[in-house]
Design a protein around this motif. Structure first.
Motif, PDB file in Angstrom:
ATOM      1  N   ILE A   1       0.407  -1.225  -0.200  1.00  0.00           N
ATOM      2  CA  ILE A   1      -0.249   0.339  -0.220  1.00  0.00           C
ATOM      3  C   ILE A   1       1.032   1.278  -0.096  1.00  0.00           C
ATOM      4  CG2 ILE A   1      -1.765   1.647   1.083  1.00  0.00           C
ATOM      5  CD1 ILE A   1      -2.724  -1.820   2.894  1.00  0.00           C
ATOM      6  N   LEU A   2       0.904   2.221  -0.981  1.00  0.00           N
ATOM      7  CA  LEU A   2       1.247   3.331  -1.456  1.00  0.00           C
ATOM      8  C   LEU A   2       0.996   4.183  -1.076  1.00  0.00           C
ATOM      9  CD1 LEU A   2       2.884   1.560  -3.714  1.00  0.00           C
ATOM     10  CD2 LEU A   2       4.311   2.952  -3.496  1.00  0.00           C
ATOM     11  N   HIS A   3       0.460   5.051  -0.180  1.00  0.00           N
ATOM     12  CA  HIS A   3      -0.404   6.580   0.373  1.00  0.00           C
ATOM     13  C   HIS A   3       0.112   7.873   0.174  1.00  0.00           C
ATOM     14  CE1 HIS A   3      -3.960   7.615   1.627  1.00  0.00           C
ATOM     15  NE2 HIS A   3      -2.814   8.524   2.966  1.00  0.00           N
ATOM     16  N   ASN A   4       0.462   8.420  -0.820  1.00  0.00           N
ATOM     17  CA  ASN A   4       0.296  10.124  -0.880  1.00  0.00           C
ATOM     18  C   ASN A   4       1.689  10.259  -0.686  1.00  0.00           C
ATOM     19  OD1 ASN A   4      -1.972  10.936  -1.170  1.00  0.00           O
ATOM     20  ND2 ASN A   4      -2.132  11.542   1.389  1.00  0.00           N
ATOM     21  N   ILE A   5       2.383   9.512  -1.656  1.00  0.00           N
ATOM     22  CA  ILE A   5       3.889   9.217  -1.795  1.00  0.00           C
ATOM     23  C   ILE A   5       3.721  10.862  -2.792  1.00  0.00           C
ATOM     24  CG2 ILE A   5       5.661   8.354  -3.465  1.00  0.00           C
ATOM     25  CD1 ILE A   5       4.787   6.286  -0.795  1.00  0.00           C
ATOM     26  N   CYS A   6       4.982  11.562  -2.508  1.00  0.00           N
ATOM     27  CA  CYS A   6       5.397  12.756  -2.762  1.00  0.00           C
ATOM     28  C   CYS A   6       7.001  12.494  -3.765  1.00  0.00           C
ATOM     29  CB  CYS A   6       5.579  14.248  -2.431  1.00  0.00           C
ATOM     30  SG  CYS A   6       3.878  14.343  -2.487  1.00  0.00           S
TER      31      CYS A   6
END
Lengths: 196, 258
Positions: free
Chosen positions: A5-10
């Protein structure tokens, strides 16, 4: 095995933002094809998942401890044979299994030849076999079919489908045919047009 | 039309090399005849005669063996430590900073200064070991450091991703990476170790060494012996260099067949 799960990757390189608030869940044990135009951040995303880059913001959970990969470049040990390249990552070191994998990929005659003497397509297949044989629940393949002709591509597709069952696969591809043949899921990273 | 190269064409390079040696001997002969004094420039023939007889003399082989084992020991020590320190400096930048003044000092201080200083510290019999070691160490160190610095970053990422254990990283990545640097370092280091080792023996004059033979030849104005021993040193050092480099390449060949 859990979902990745990737969340709000910048991620930005200087002024250039490559990934902005990217969120996605890669289901465990499924093959996900990642598509999108060049420069949309596919490779950066894979590098973050591989742990080769650190995201500027955001979280990643469910990444297994061990991963294997086919990079855009082959990244093989050029002075060593195809078999040695597999033995380098294959901890059980069963020579017969390694030979069987290479033979299945049409490299039966080139097991002991130094990789530097092989053609681009042959090297690509060695890189793919290495990623398959390396331990790891997660496999990342960045344009794995580059340099393969249509017949060889079919052999490699069958090989991947057969030997990666139960593993989580993330495959970057530009070819819809490869996607259709391989993907359980598709992630389209094409940028959304302004106002769209 | 028959395009098979003739015997002359096939061995053109060999003939050219032999021709160059013969020309050098001819120049030597002309010089000896022009000077006309064996004490200043002995003729090639007189040196050849001496060479034909010297190896039958008592003590010849023990003299060659004495110097050979000292210089080779110094070279191997320099190679081993250069590999170790170069690897350490390549892996940890702090070590590179710590080693830098030593490396600069060893590279820039004249070998004669080291020889004289070391004569105060150790017996003349061990001097050639230490001097050879000292000359080889910075060459190997610099080359190993350079090889580590120029490693392909993409390959580093690959071994990181596949979690290759330490031994496999050395085997598959670092040893092949070092190959051209190591061969170059050994080639240069072997030549220098012989030059510096013999110089150390000439100054230290350890009993039963080639250096002592040079010293005696100088003291007794025996220029023919001086030339003869010079040729012997050149032949032994070249043979050892060729043999050692062949061994190194053979070992690399074995490694790649693993």
């Amino acid at each position: 095995m859990t979902d990745l799960i990737l969340h709000n990757i910048c991620k930005a390189y200087g002024e250039k933002t490559v990934l902005r608030d990217f969120s996605h869940t890669f289901p465990a044990g499924k093959r996900t094809c990642i598509m999108g135009p060049s420069g949309c951040g596919k490779t950066t995303l894979l590098r973050i998942i591989l742990g080769l880059e650190t995201q500027d913001r955001g979280t990643m959970t469910g990444r297994p401890e061990r991963v294997s990969a086919v990079f855009q470049e082959n990244r093989l040990f050029e002075d060593f044979s195809a078999l040695s390249n597999l033995a380098a990552v294959c901890h059980h070191g069963d020579k017969q299994i390694m030979e069987a994998h290479l033979t299945e990929l049409g490299l039966g005659d080139s097991l002991h030849k130094p990789v530097r003497t092989l053609s681009g397509g042959m090297k690509r297949r060695v890189a793919i076999a290495r990623a398959v044989l390396a331990p790891g629940e997660l496999m990342i393949l960045d344009e794995p079919f580059t340099g393969l002709d249509q017949d060889t591509k079919k052999i490699v597709l069958d090989y991947l489908k057969h030997h990666t069952q139960g593993r989580t696969l993330l495959v970057v591809t530009h070819d819809p045919a490869e996607r259709d043949a391989l993907a359980d899921e598709v992630l389209d990273m094409s940028p959304v047009p302004e106002g769209g | 039309m028959d395009r098979t190269p003739s015997f002359l064409q096939q061995h053109k390079q060999t003939f050219q090399r032999v021709g160059a040696v013969l020309l050098a001997i001819l120049v030597w002969q002309v010089l000896a005849m022009a000077v006309g004094h064996q004490l200043l420039v002995p003729s090639p023939l007189s040196v050849l005669e001496r060479l034909a007889g010297i190896w039958l003399e008592a003590g010849f082989w023990s003299t060659v063996w004495f110097t050979f084992r000292k210089i080779v020991a110094g070279f191997l020590l320099g190679l081993a430590l250069g590999l170790g320190l170069g690897s350490l400096a390549g892996r940890f930048p702090l070590f590179e900073i710590l080693f830098r003044p030593w490396a600069v000092m060893v590279k820039s201080v004249p070998v004669a200064s080291f020889i004289v200083i070391c004569l105060i510290w150790m017996s003349s019999a061990r001097l050639s070991i230490f001097i050879s070691f000292l000359m080889v160490l910075p060459i190997v160190y610099t080359n190993v450091l350079q090889s580590i610095r120029s490693v392909d970053r993409q390959m580093l990422e690959a071994v990181q991703i596949f979690r290759l254990p330490w031994a496999k990283r050395v085997l598959y990545l670092w040893l092949p990476q070092m190959k051209p640097y190591l061969i170059s370092a050994c080639s240069v280091g072997l030549g220098i170790s012989w030059k510096a080792g013999i110089a150390a023996e000439i100054i230290g004059i350890p009993s039963g060494s080639i250096g002592q033979m040079f010293y005696d030849a100088k003291v007794y104005f025996n220029t023919t012996d001086l030339f003869t021993w010079t040729i012997i040193v050149v032949v032994v050092s070249v043979l050892f260099e060729k043999g050692f480099l062949a061994l190194l390449k053979w070992l690399y060949g074995r490694l790649e067949k693993l």
